[in-house]
Scaffold this motif. Structure first.
Motif, PDB file in Angstrom:
ATOM      1  N   UNK A  18       0.824  -1.203   0.000  1.00  0.00           N
ATOM      2  CA  UNK A  18       0.000   0.000   0.000  1.00  0.00           C
ATOM      3  C   UNK A  18       0.862   1.259   0.000  1.00  0.00           C
ATOM      4  N   UNK A  19       1.997   1.202   0.698  1.00  0.00           N
ATOM      5  CA  UNK A  19       2.883   2.364   0.774  1.00  0.00           C
ATOM      6  C   UNK A  19       3.652   2.576  -0.539  1.00  0.00           C
ATOM      7  N   UNK A  20       4.251   1.491  -1.045  1.00  0.00           N
ATOM      8  CA  UNK A  20       5.132   1.617  -2.202  1.00  0.00           C
ATOM      9  C   UNK A  20       4.389   1.700  -3.530  1.00  0.00           C
ATOM     10  N   UNK A  80      -6.431  -2.296  -1.803  1.00  0.00           N
ATOM     11  CA  UNK A  80      -6.851  -3.543  -1.170  1.00  0.00           C
ATOM     12  C   UNK A  80      -7.340  -4.572  -2.182  1.00  0.00           C
ATOM     13  N   UNK A  81      -7.634  -4.122  -3.389  1.00  0.00           N
ATOM     14  CA  UNK A  81      -8.002  -5.041  -4.460  1.00  0.00           C
ATOM     15  C   UNK A  81      -6.782  -5.553  -5.228  1.00  0.00           C
ATOM     16  N   UNK A  82      -5.602  -5.058  -4.857  1.00  0.00           N
ATOM     17  CA  UNK A  82      -4.359  -5.508  -5.484  1.00  0.00           C
ATOM     18  C   UNK A  82      -4.265  -7.035  -5.393  1.00  0.00           C
ATOM     19  N   UNK A  83      -3.833  -7.677  -6.460  1.00  0.00           N
ATOM     20  CA  UNK A  83      -3.814  -9.142  -6.523  1.00  0.00           C
ATOM     21  C   UNK A  83      -2.976  -9.751  -5.408  1.00  0.00           C
ATOM     22  N   UNK A  84      -1.804  -9.181  -5.150  1.00  0.00           N
ATOM     23  CA  UNK A  84      -0.942  -9.717  -4.097  1.00  0.00           C
ATOM     24  C   UNK A  84      -1.566  -9.521  -2.722  1.00  0.00           C
ATOM     25  N   UNK A  85      -2.188  -8.376  -2.496  1.00  0.00           N
ATOM     26  CA  UNK A  85      -2.864  -8.114  -1.224  1.00  0.00           C
ATOM     27  C   UNK A  85      -3.983  -9.126  -1.017  1.00  0.00           C
TER      28      UNK A  85
END
Length: 367
Positions: A72-74, A312-317
Motif C-alpha cells: 500500500x505504501x510503495x 486492497x483489491x491488489x492481486x498480491x494483497x
C-alpha cells in the motif's frame, strides 16, 4: 610569455582543487556528505498519504501485516491508520477526518447510506462465513445427539436442532457434559453493535422462520424468540476479536460455544503457530448448516479512501488476505488453498440469504 606560463599554472591548480573537492564530496559540492558508490543512484522514499478510518477488530491483523502495508505504501502511496469499532457503531461515530470505513457486512453499508448518503465508492473486499467455535468435549456431545454431520474432517452442525436445544433450555448435563454449568447456548457479540452478532442474529432469524428469508411483515412473530435467545447471554462483547480472544483464553468452562468468523482461526494459526499447536487438538470449527456470509465492504468517504479501496483489491494483497489472514476473496463457493487448520471447508455451499436491511434494522432496534 612568462605571464602566460604563470596564468596556465594557476588555471591547472584551480582545476585540481575543484576536482579534489568533487571527489571528496561525491559530486555534491558539499563537504561532509557520504560519497556515493560508483554507479549507485540516490533514491528517496516515496512520500505517503495517511488515510484514517474505522475497521472491524477482526481485520486488525490484516492491516497491520507489514507485507500488506509495504504494498500500500510503495505501490499506492498510502500509510493506513485506523481505529477499531463495531461495524454498526462506526456508522454513528464522528467521521471528521476519516477517509474510509471498513465494516463487515453490506447491511452496515445500507446503514451508512441511510445516515450519510451515497459514499464516494464502496466495494466488497473480503468475505468470510460465520462459524461456531467449540471444544472437543462439546463436539462429541453434539455428535451423540445427532447434530453433527461430517465431510472428511469438516464438521457441520444442524442449526434447527441447535436452536431447538437453546429454546428448550436444554442443560449441558442433559446431553452428557455435566462438567459444564447451565444450559446450551452460543456466545456472540452484541447484535446491535457488532457485525458477527448481527449476522448470527440474521442466521437465527432464517432458522426460526422455517428456513425462509425473513420479511419485514414477519419480524413481529420472530423478534420475541430472538429476544429470548439473546436475553439468556447476559453481557455481550462488542468486538468479534475480543470474543474470539476470550474463547481461546478462558477455556471450555467459560465459553463452550462462540460464534465468529472462519478467518479468525486461520489467521491465529498462521500468525501464532506455536500457540496453535498447543490447542489444535481441542479447538473445533463447526460450520452452521446453513450459514451466512459476512461481506467485508470498504466504504470510501473521499478520494484517499478510493485509493485505499484500489490498493486492497491488489492481486498480491488479496492473496495475502487468504494465505495469512483467512479471508476468502473470491465469489461464494470458490475453492481456496490449504491452511494450517484442520477441518476448514474447501468451499462454502450451504448458505442462507441474509434478511434485508429493513428487517435487520427492526431486529436491532428490538434487541
Amino acid at each position: 610569455m612568462k605571464k602566460k606560463i604563470i596564468g596556465l599554472i594557476l588555471l591547472v591548480c584551480v582545476m585540481g582543487i575543484i576536482g579534489g573537492i568533487y571527489l571528496l564530496t561525491g559530486g555534491t559540492g558539499e563537504l561532509g556528505e557520504e560519497k556515493q558508490t560508483e554507479g549507485q543512484l540516490e533514491t528517496k522514499a516515496k512520500p505517503a498519504t495517511q488515510v484514517s478510518g474505522y475497521i472491524g477488530g477482526e481485520k486488525v491483523g490484516f492491516l497491520e501485516d507489514e507485507e500488506v502495508r509495504e504494498i500500500l505504501r510503495n505501490e499506492y502511496g498510502l500509510d493506513v491508520d485506523y481505529s477499531k469499532a463495531g461495524s454498526l457503531d462506526m456508522m454513528t461515530a464522528d467521521l471528521s477526518g476519516r477517509n474510509y470505513l471498513f465494516p463487515s457486512s453490506s447491511i452496515a453499508l445500507e446503514y451508512y447510506e441511510e445516515l450519510h448518503g451515497t459514499p464516494k465508492q464502496s466495494e466488497i473486499i473480503l468475505n468470510t462465513p460465520i462459524v461456531l467455535y467449540t471444544h472437543k468435549i462439546v463436539l462429541d456431545a453434539f455428535e451423540q445427539q445427532g447434530l453433527i454431520t461430517r465431510d472428511g474432517e469438516v464438521n457441520y452442525i444442524d442449526m434447527n436442532q441447535l436452536v431447538a436445544m437453546i429454546q428448550n433450555d436444554t442443560k449441558w448435563a442433559d446431553i452428557g457434559v455435566p462438567e459444564l454449568y447451565g444450559s446450551v447456548s452460543v456466545d456472540t457479540t452484541d447484535p446491535a453493535k457488532s457485525n458477527s452478532g448481527n449476522m448470527f442474529a440474521a442466521l437465527l432469524a432464517d432458522v426460526l422462520n422455517g428456513g425462509q428469508t425473513l420479511t419485514p411483515e414477519g419480524v413481529g412473530e420472530i423478534l420475541p424468540q430472538l429476544q429470548a435467545i439473546f436475553g439468556k447471554l447476559g453481557y455481550m462483547e462488542t468486538s468479534s476479536a475480543d470474543l474470539f480472544d476470550q474463547f481461546l483464553r478462558m477455556g471450555v468452562g467459560a465459553t463452550p460455544v462462540a460464534a465468529g468468523y472462519e478467518s479468525q482461526i486461520i489467521e491465529y494459526a498462521q500468525m501464532n503457530p506455536e500457540a496453535y499447536e498447543k490447542i489444535k487438538d481441542d479447538i473445533v470449527v463447526l460450520y452452521p448448516s446453513p450459514t451466512v456470509w459476512s461481506a467485508h465492504v470498504l466504504i470510501a468517504i473521499d478520494e484517499s479512501g478510493q485509493t485505499l479501496l484500489k490498493g486492497l483489491q491488489d492481486e498480491t494483497v488479496q492473496e495475502l488476505a487468504w494465505e495469512k489472514h483467512g479471508f476468502r476473496t473470491g465469489s461464494a463457493g470458490i475453492t481456496q488453498g490449504e491452511t494450517r487448520v484442520a477441518g476448514i471447508a474447501d468451499s462454502i455451499t450451504q448458505v442462507a440469504q441474509v434478511p434485508s436491511y429493513e428487517v435487520m434494522r427492526q431486529i436491532i432496534e428490538g434487541m
